[in-house]
Write a protein that holds these residues in place. Structure first.
Motif, PDB file in Angstrom:
ATOM      1  N   GLU A  60      -5.359  -4.883 -13.975  1.00  0.00           N
ATOM      2  CA  GLU A  60      -4.622  -3.555 -14.313  1.00  0.00           C
ATOM      3  C   GLU A  60      -3.732  -3.291 -13.015  1.00  0.00           C
ATOM      4  OE1 GLU A  60      -7.731  -3.811 -15.641  1.00  0.00           O
ATOM      5  OE2 GLU A  60      -6.878  -3.918 -17.546  1.00  0.00           O
ATOM      6  N   LYS A  61      -4.234  -3.496 -11.859  1.00  0.00           N
ATOM      7  CA  LYS A  61      -3.373  -3.068 -10.679  1.00  0.00           C
ATOM      8  C   LYS A  61      -2.333  -4.135 -10.671  1.00  0.00           C
ATOM      9  CE  LYS A  61      -2.248  -1.398  -6.900  1.00  0.00           C
ATOM     10  NZ  LYS A  61      -1.848   0.025  -6.739  1.00  0.00           N
ATOM     11  N   ARG A  62      -2.505  -5.528 -11.115  1.00  0.00           N
ATOM     12  CA  ARG A  62      -1.648  -6.544 -10.960  1.00  0.00           C
ATOM     13  C   ARG A  62      -0.424  -6.522 -11.864  1.00  0.00           C
ATOM     14  NH1 ARG A  62      -5.286 -11.656 -11.538  1.00  0.00           N
ATOM     15  NH2 ARG A  62      -7.126 -10.292 -11.308  1.00  0.00           N
ATOM     16  N   MET A  63      -0.882  -5.801 -13.085  1.00  0.00           N
ATOM     17  CA  MET A  63       0.040  -5.427 -14.263  1.00  0.00           C
ATOM     18  C   MET A  63       0.760  -4.408 -13.703  1.00  0.00           C
ATOM     19  SD  MET A  63      -2.188  -5.896 -17.751  1.00  0.00           S
ATOM     20  CE  MET A  63      -0.879  -5.295 -18.623  1.00  0.00           C
ATOM     21  N   ALA A  64       0.110  -3.522 -13.179  1.00  0.00           N
ATOM     22  CA  ALA A  64       1.128  -2.226 -12.587  1.00  0.00           C
ATOM     23  C   ALA A  64       1.947  -2.766 -11.470  1.00  0.00           C
ATOM     24  CB  ALA A  64       0.293  -0.944 -11.960  1.00  0.00           C
ATOM     25  N   GLN A  65       1.885  -3.600 -10.412  1.00  0.00           N
ATOM     26  CA  GLN A  65       2.623  -3.891  -9.499  1.00  0.00           C
ATOM     27  C   GLN A  65       3.809  -4.727 -10.092  1.00  0.00           C
ATOM     28  OE1 GLN A  65      -0.290  -6.460  -7.466  1.00  0.00           O
ATOM     29  NE2 GLN A  65      -0.762  -4.834  -6.099  1.00  0.00           N
ATOM     30  N   ILE A  66       3.499  -5.605 -11.180  1.00  0.00           N
ATOM     31  CA  ILE A  66       4.477  -6.432 -11.519  1.00  0.00           C
ATOM     32  C   ILE A  66       5.431  -5.599 -12.548  1.00  0.00           C
ATOM     33  CG2 ILE A  66       4.950  -8.481 -13.244  1.00  0.00           C
ATOM     34  CD1 ILE A  66       2.039  -9.525 -12.688  1.00  0.00           C
ATOM     35  N   LYS A  67       4.931  -4.476 -13.096  1.00  0.00           N
ATOM     36  CA  LYS A  67       5.900  -3.674 -13.960  1.00  0.00           C
ATOM     37  C   LYS A  67       6.794  -3.004 -12.996  1.00  0.00           C
ATOM     38  CE  LYS A  67       3.280  -2.482 -18.045  1.00  0.00           C
ATOM     39  NZ  LYS A  67       2.037  -1.905 -18.370  1.00  0.00           N
ATOM     40  N   LYS A 144      -2.202 -13.651   1.163  1.00  0.00           N
ATOM     41  CA  LYS A 144      -3.244 -12.992   1.485  1.00  0.00           C
ATOM     42  C   LYS A 144      -4.134 -13.431   2.863  1.00  0.00           C
ATOM     43  CE  LYS A 144      -4.656 -13.906  -2.816  1.00  0.00           C
ATOM     44  NZ  LYS A 144      -5.626 -14.122  -3.994  1.00  0.00           N
ATOM     45  N   GLU A 145      -3.726 -14.893   3.053  1.00  0.00           N
ATOM     46  CA  GLU A 145      -4.244 -15.399   4.430  1.00  0.00           C
ATOM     47  C   GLU A 145      -3.683 -14.779   5.540  1.00  0.00           C
ATOM     48  OE1 GLU A 145      -6.831 -18.846   5.914  1.00  0.00           O
ATOM     49  OE2 GLU A 145      -6.552 -17.537   4.004  1.00  0.00           O
ATOM     50  N   ILE A 146      -2.161 -14.635   5.409  1.00  0.00           N
ATOM     51  CA  ILE A 146      -1.525 -14.103   6.691  1.00  0.00           C
ATOM     52  C   ILE A 146      -1.851 -12.617   6.791  1.00  0.00           C
ATOM     53  CG2 ILE A 146       0.842 -13.313   7.318  1.00  0.00           C
ATOM     54  CD1 ILE A 146       2.069 -15.652   5.680  1.00  0.00           C
ATOM     55  N   ALA A 147      -2.231 -11.809   5.571  1.00  0.00           N
ATOM     56  CA  ALA A 147      -2.286 -10.519   5.847  1.00  0.00           C
ATOM     57  C   ALA A 147      -3.886 -10.241   6.585  1.00  0.00           C
ATOM     58  CB  ALA A 147      -2.392  -9.933   4.553  1.00  0.00           C
ATOM     59  N   LYS A 148      -4.733 -10.999   5.983  1.00  0.00           N
ATOM     60  CA  LYS A 148      -6.002 -11.145   6.369  1.00  0.00           C
ATOM     61  C   LYS A 148      -6.196 -11.131   7.914  1.00  0.00           C
ATOM     62  CE  LYS A 148      -9.170 -14.357   5.397  1.00  0.00           C
ATOM     63  NZ  LYS A 148      -9.760 -15.322   4.243  1.00  0.00           N
ATOM     64  N   PHE A 149      -5.086 -11.981   8.661  1.00  0.00           N
ATOM     65  CA  PHE A 149      -5.306 -12.109   9.870  1.00  0.00           C
ATOM     66  C   PHE A 149      -4.109 -11.097  10.854  1.00  0.00           C
ATOM     67  CE2 PHE A 149      -7.098 -16.124   8.609  1.00  0.00           C
ATOM     68  CZ  PHE A 149      -8.147 -16.075   9.149  1.00  0.00           C
ATOM     69  N   GLY A 150      -3.670 -10.069   9.863  1.00  0.00           N
ATOM     70  CA  GLY A 150      -2.809  -8.894  10.484  1.00  0.00           C
ATOM     71  C   GLY A 150      -1.408  -9.573  10.765  1.00  0.00           C
ATOM     72  N   GLY A 151      -0.996 -10.590   9.927  1.00  0.00           N
ATOM     73  CA  GLY A 151       0.538 -11.186  10.118  1.00  0.00           C
ATOM     74  C   GLY A 151       1.311 -10.150   9.198  1.00  0.00           C
ATOM     75  N   PRO A 152       2.837 -10.398   9.478  1.00  0.00           N
ATOM     76  CA  PRO A 152       3.567  -9.759   8.490  1.00  0.00           C
ATOM     77  C   PRO A 152       3.822 -10.233   7.097  1.00  0.00           C
ATOM     78  CG  PRO A 152       4.664 -10.875  10.266  1.00  0.00           C
ATOM     79  CD  PRO A 152       3.425 -10.998  10.301  1.00  0.00           C
ATOM     80  N   ILE A 153       3.940  -9.494   6.058  1.00  0.00           N
ATOM     81  CA  ILE A 153       4.191 -10.199   4.656  1.00  0.00           C
ATOM     82  C   ILE A 153       5.390  -9.664   4.020  1.00  0.00           C
ATOM     83  CG2 ILE A 153       1.797 -10.869   4.337  1.00  0.00           C
ATOM     84  CD1 ILE A 153       1.142  -8.563   3.012  1.00  0.00           C
ATOM     85  N   ASP A 154       5.957  -8.544   4.846  1.00  0.00           N
ATOM     86  CA  ASP A 154       7.298  -7.924   4.075  1.00  0.00           C
ATOM     87  C   ASP A 154       8.380  -8.843   3.526  1.00  0.00           C
ATOM     88  OD1 ASP A 154       6.304  -5.317   4.542  1.00  0.00           O
ATOM     89  OD2 ASP A 154       7.022  -5.335   6.426  1.00  0.00           O
ATOM     90  N   HIS A 155       8.758 -10.112   3.976  1.00  0.00           N
ATOM     91  CA  HIS A 155       9.491 -10.907   3.600  1.00  0.00           C
ATOM     92  C   HIS A 155       9.014 -11.961   2.399  1.00  0.00           C
ATOM     93  CE1 HIS A 155       6.934 -12.899   6.497  1.00  0.00           C
ATOM     94  NE2 HIS A 155       7.561 -14.180   6.369  1.00  0.00           N
ATOM     95  N   LEU A 156       7.782 -11.730   2.041  1.00  0.00           N
ATOM     96  CA  LEU A 156       7.313 -12.550   1.100  1.00  0.00           C
ATOM     97  C   LEU A 156       6.743 -11.923  -0.242  1.00  0.00           C
ATOM     98  CD1 LEU A 156       4.550 -14.338   3.597  1.00  0.00           C
ATOM     99  CD2 LEU A 156       6.993 -15.085   2.827  1.00  0.00           C
ATOM    100  N   VAL A 157       6.656 -10.622  -0.184  1.00  0.00           N
ATOM    101  CA  VAL A 157       6.444  -9.680  -1.314  1.00  0.00           C
ATOM    102  C   VAL A 157       7.072  -8.405  -1.473  1.00  0.00           C
ATOM    103  CG1 VAL A 157       3.829 -10.633  -1.696  1.00  0.00           C
ATOM    104  CG2 VAL A 157       4.575  -8.690  -0.321  1.00  0.00           C
ATOM    105  N   PRO A 158       7.361  -8.000  -2.603  1.00  0.00           N
ATOM    106  CA  PRO A 158       8.125  -6.444  -2.760  1.00  0.00           C
ATOM    107  C   PRO A 158       7.248  -5.694  -1.731  1.00  0.00           C
ATOM    108  CG  PRO A 158       7.716  -7.308  -4.872  1.00  0.00           C
ATOM    109  CD  PRO A 158       6.793  -8.409  -3.911  1.00  0.00           C
ATOM    110  N   LYS A 159       8.069  -4.587  -1.392  1.00  0.00           N
ATOM    111  CA  LYS A 159       7.521  -3.481  -0.539  1.00  0.00           C
ATOM    112  C   LYS A 159       6.479  -2.851  -0.692  1.00  0.00           C
ATOM    113  CE  LYS A 159      11.334  -2.133   2.742  1.00  0.00           C
ATOM    114  NZ  LYS A 159      12.038  -3.468   2.524  1.00  0.00           N
ATOM    115  N   HIS A 160       6.155  -2.630  -2.215  1.00  0.00           N
ATOM    116  CA  HIS A 160       5.096  -1.697  -2.543  1.00  0.00           C
ATOM    117  C   HIS A 160       3.794  -2.538  -2.835  1.00  0.00           C
ATOM    118  CE1 HIS A 160       6.626  -3.625  -6.357  1.00  0.00           C
ATOM    119  NE2 HIS A 160       5.443  -3.412  -6.793  1.00  0.00           N
ATOM    120  N   ILE A 161       3.799  -3.970  -2.782  1.00  0.00           N
ATOM    121  CA  ILE A 161       2.863  -4.702  -2.737  1.00  0.00           C
ATOM    122  C   ILE A 161       2.441  -4.964  -1.505  1.00  0.00           C
ATOM    123  CG2 ILE A 161       2.010  -7.342  -3.717  1.00  0.00           C
ATOM    124  CD1 ILE A 161       3.847  -6.654  -6.072  1.00  0.00           C
TER     125      ILE A 161
END
Ligand code: ADP
Length: 176
Positions: A60-67, A144-161
Motif C-alpha cells: 500500500e505504501k509503495r502504491m501511494a509512493q508511485i501514485k 536501500k544499501e546507500i541509505a542504510k549506511f547514511g549516504g545521500p539518495i536524493d539524486h536516485l529517488v523522488p524527494k518524497h520517497i
C-alpha cells in the motif's frame, strides 16, 4: 502468383502493464514509466504482492509512493497484483508487458521470464525498454544499501520517497 498476407488482429487500445517490486520506485523506474506513457494509451504500474521478498515498504505504501511520483502523467495508473502476471494482464485486457533492461545480467533472467510468459499466454507481448544511460547502475536495493549506511539518495529517488527511506534508516550523515 503473390502470396497472401494473413491478417492479424490490430490492437486499437494498447494497454501496457509494468510489473515489479518497486521497493521503492527509483528515478530509473520513473524514466521507463515516463517514456512508455508516450508509447501506449494506458500504462498500469503494478506492484507485486509476491511475499517471497522481505520488503522495506508495504504494498500500500509503495502504491501511494508511485501514485504521487506519477501524478503528472494522466495515462498512468497504479495497482497491485497477486499470482501470475499474465493472469493479471489478461484480466485487464493488457496486450503489452513492459520490463526495463539495464545490464547483460538483467537480459538473461528477463528473456527466460518473457519466454515462460509466452508459453502461458501467447497474446501478451513482452516489450523491453533499455534504461537511459544515466540510470544503468540504479536499482531499489542499491538505494536501500546507500541509505542504510547514511549516504545521500536524493539524486536516485523522488524527494518524497527519499524522506520515507530516511524515516526508516535515519537521515543521511555522509559528507563529501
Ligand atoms: P522485480 O523485482 O520484478 O525485478 P523491480 O522493481 O526491481 O522488480 O524492477 C521492475 C522492472 O524495472 C524490471 O524490469 C527491472 O529490470 C526494471 N528496472 C529496474 N531499475 C531500472 C533502471 N534503473 N532502469 C531501467 N529499468 C529498470
Amino acid at each position: 502468383m503473390g502470396h497472401t498476407l494473413r491478417r492479424e488482429p490490430i490492437y486499437l487500445l494498447m494497454i501496457a502493464i509494468y510489473p515489479g517490486s518497486f521497493d521503492p520506485i527509483t528515478l530509473g523506474h520513473l524514466d521507463i514509466i515516463t517514456r512508455s506513457s508516450k508509447l501506449y494509451e494506458q500504462v498500469v504500474v503494478v506492484v507485486s504482492r509476491n511475499p517471497s521478498k522481505n520488503p522495506l515498504f508495504s504494498v500500500e505504501k509503495r502504491m501511494a509512493q508511485i501514485k504521487e511520483a506519477t501524478q503528472p502523467l494522466s495515462n498512468v495508473a497504479v495497482d497491485s497484483f497477486d499470482g501470475l502476471t499474465v493472469s493479471y494482464a489478461r484480466e485487464k485486457q493488457a496486450n503489452v508487458l513492459l520490463r526495463g533492461l539495464r545490464v547483460l545480467s538483467d537480459f538473461e533472467k528477463e528473456l527466460q521470464m518473457a519466454h515462460t510468459n509466452k508459453t502461458l499466454s501467447d497474446d501478451i507481448e513482452t516489450v523491453f525498454l533499455a534504461t537511459s544511460t544515466e540510470y544503468g547502475f540504479l536499482s531499489s536495493s542499491l538505494v536501500k544499501e546507500i541509505a542504510k549506511f547514511g549516504g545521500p539518495i536524493d539524486h536516485l529517488v523522488p524527494k518524497h520517497i527519499a524522506a520515507d527511506i530516511e524515516k526508516c534508516y535515519g537521515k543521511a550523515s555522509f559528507q563529501q
